[in-house]
Design a protein around this motif. Structure first.
Motif, mmCIF file in Angstrom:
data_model
loop_
_atom_site.group_PDB
_atom_site.id
_atom_site.type_symbol
_atom_site.label_atom_id
_atom_site.label_comp_id
_atom_site.label_asym_id
_atom_site.label_seq_id
_atom_site.Cartn_x
_atom_site.Cartn_y
_atom_site.Cartn_z
ATOM 1 N N SER A 23 -25.367 39.193 0.330
ATOM 2 C CA SER A 23 -24.986 37.813 0.016
ATOM 3 C C SER A 23 -23.684 37.777 -0.777
ATOM 4 O O SER A 23 -22.793 36.967 -0.509
ATOM 5 C CB SER A 23 -26.109 37.136 -0.771
ATOM 6 N N SER A 76 -20.748 38.724 1.525
ATOM 7 C CA SER A 76 -20.398 37.626 2.425
ATOM 8 C C SER A 76 -19.608 36.552 1.687
ATOM 9 O O SER A 76 -18.583 36.063 2.169
ATOM 10 C CB SER A 76 -21.669 37.030 3.028
ATOM 11 N N SER A 77 -20.076 36.216 0.492
ATOM 12 C CA SER A 77 -19.389 35.189 -0.303
ATOM 13 C C SER A 77 -18.004 35.666 -0.738
ATOM 14 O O SER A 77 -17.022 34.919 -0.671
ATOM 15 C CB SER A 77 -20.240 34.843 -1.522
#
Length: 224
Positions: A67, A70-71
């Protein structure tokens, strides 16, 4: 007596099948019970609990890492795009300033008293005044080209008077007439703008011995 003999074998067969079925059920039940017992021992063992307690945080860390990656990747791409756009805009503004400066100096030359009077035949027949004006024009052109690092050369030539250049002397005695027959001259003449930008000036390169690689663009202005 005969009937009893016939019934007994049938009864014995049924009894035998019932025993076999009971044995099979007992063995199946015993296997299931044993399987449940083994599964229970595994699930309840310390090793299993340790494995669960070890792998669960790892799974959450992997999910969190994915996560975060990806961010972060989206943020980096967005930042890079914005940075490149800002660089391109800044470069464009920088070149706009340079080109505007060149146009301003060309306009300044066109309204200079000496330039205007000389090339508009104001001193025609007056040899001394005409020579003085030409000398001043040469000094103005040379100092203007030397004082600006973005200007490689300034040249002025019309259908009257002697041509002026900060780079050197023209080979042609009447460069205006020769230049008028070139495609460059036709492009400048047919252009609606008073100041025309182009990527070359082959005629002047040949006449003045200018290396085409020494400049990026060229600006031509219609004077008279």
């Amino acid at each position: 007596m005969k009937q009893d003999i016939k019934i007994r074998p049938v009864f014995e067969k049924l009894k035998s099948k019932a025993k076999e079925s009971k044995v099979n059920n007992e063995s199946e039940y015993s296997f299931k019970s044993e399987s449940k017992s083994i599964t229970g021992r595994i699930l309840g063992s310390i090793r299993y609990k340790l494995l669960i307690s070890f792998f669960l945080p790892i799974i959450f860390i992997v999910i969190l890492g994915f996560s975060a990656y990806s961010s972060a990747s989206k943020s980096i791409v967005s930042t890079f795009k914005n940075s490149m756009i800002n660089v391109i805009n800044s470069t464009g503004n920088y070149y706009d300033v340079i080109m505007q400066t060149v146009e301003d100096k060309a306009a300044q030359l066109s309204v200079d008293t000496n330039v205007w009077n000389y090339f508009s035949r104001m001193y025609k027949g007056e040899i001394v005044e005409e020579a003085e004006a030409l000398k001043k024009i040469k000094n103005i052109v040379s100092s203007m080209a030397l004082s600006d690092k973005y200007i490689e050369n300034i040249a002025i030539f019309t259908d009257y008077g002697q041509p002026v250049s900060s780079y050197g002397s023209f080979k042609d005695k009447n460069p205006f007439e020769t230049f008028k027959a070139t495609e460059e001259a036709a492009y400048i003449t047919n252009n609606e703008s008073n100041m025309v930008w182009s990527g070359y000036h082959h005629y002047m390169d040949e006449q003045l011995g200018i290396n085409p690689d020494s400049y990026a663009v060229s600006m031509s202005k219609k004077y008279l």
